[in-house]
Write an enzyme that holds these catalytic residues in place. Structure first.
Site, mmCIF file in Angstrom:
data_model
loop_
_atom_site.group_PDB
_atom_site.id
_atom_site.type_symbol
_atom_site.label_atom_id
_atom_site.label_comp_id
_atom_site.label_asym_id
_atom_site.label_seq_id
_atom_site.Cartn_x
_atom_site.Cartn_y
_atom_site.Cartn_z
ATOM 1 N N ASP A 19 -69.516 -15.251 52.889
ATOM 2 C CA ASP A 19 -68.291 -15.342 53.711
ATOM 3 C C ASP A 19 -68.092 -16.962 54.260
ATOM 4 O OD1 ASP A 19 -66.965 -15.018 56.111
ATOM 5 O OD2 ASP A 19 -68.066 -13.274 56.906
ATOM 6 N N ARG B 224 -61.889 -13.395 53.583
ATOM 7 C CA ARG B 224 -62.161 -12.935 52.115
ATOM 8 C C ARG B 224 -61.115 -11.875 51.385
ATOM 9 N NH1 ARG B 224 -68.316 -11.676 52.573
ATOM 10 N NH2 ARG B 224 -67.228 -10.883 54.484
ATOM 11 N N CYS C 287 -63.913 -6.262 53.261
ATOM 12 C CA CYS C 287 -64.750 -7.444 53.581
ATOM 13 C C CYS C 287 -65.251 -6.881 55.065
ATOM 14 C CB CYS C 287 -64.264 -8.879 53.454
ATOM 15 S SG CYS C 287 -62.949 -9.388 54.519
#
Ligand code: 4NP
Length: 154
Positions: free
Chosen positions: A123, A14, A8
């Protein structure tokens, strides 16, 4: 042995959750697997996951407090058999830095979730903790399919 690297932006929200979900699922299914995560950026290198991510993982029975963020590097494209990007920007950034002799297979995380192909994982960094539950559900669904596919491939 298959090895999966999740990518990420910051490696604090994440991708650590994806790493935790896949490791847990692989253990449950007794699949030997190397799992790691990294970020395309380096702002958070050396840091533990975001506290909201830590709490979300803990609510789901996984302790990710020991993970530390790092930035993806060219050697990762040879070390891992699979590199899984959490969103489209991560994928674009990976393509830019991939070395010519890369061997890892690149994919988008939600390509591993039937019906969610081609979508990015939002996100959760800018939102509240509920967003992390959404992320957890997404990475868990992907982890299940990944373990099934990797088990079959062996
Ligand atoms: P992640 O979330 O990419 O899921 O780890 C982010 C965390 C921090 C920042 C960006 C994304 N940041 O810009 O600091």
């Amino acid at each position: 042995m298959p090895s999966v690297l999740f990518i990420c932006l910051g490696n604090i929200c994440r991708s650590p959750l994806a790493e935790a979900a896949l490791r847990a699922e692989a253990q449950r299914r007794r699949l030997d697997l190397i799992v790691d995560s990294a970020g395309t950026g380096n702002w958070h290198a050396g840091e533990a996951p975001d506290e909201r991510a830590q709490r979300t993982a803990m609510r789901n029975g996984v302790d990710i407090s020991g993970l530390r963020a790092r930035q993806v590097k060219p050697a990762d494209f040879r070390r891992f058999t699979h590199i899984v990007a959490l969103d489209h920007q991560n994928m674009a950034d990976l393509r830019k830095i991939a070395p010519e002799d890369a061997t890892a297979e690149l994919s988008l995380l939600l390509d591993h979730v039937p019906g969610r192909e081609g979508q990015g994982v939002t996100d959760p960094w800018f939102g509240d903790e509920a967003g992390f539950d959404v992320t957890w559900a997404e990475v868990t669904a992907a982890a299940r399919t990944l373990v099934e596919d990797l088990s079959r491939a062996r």
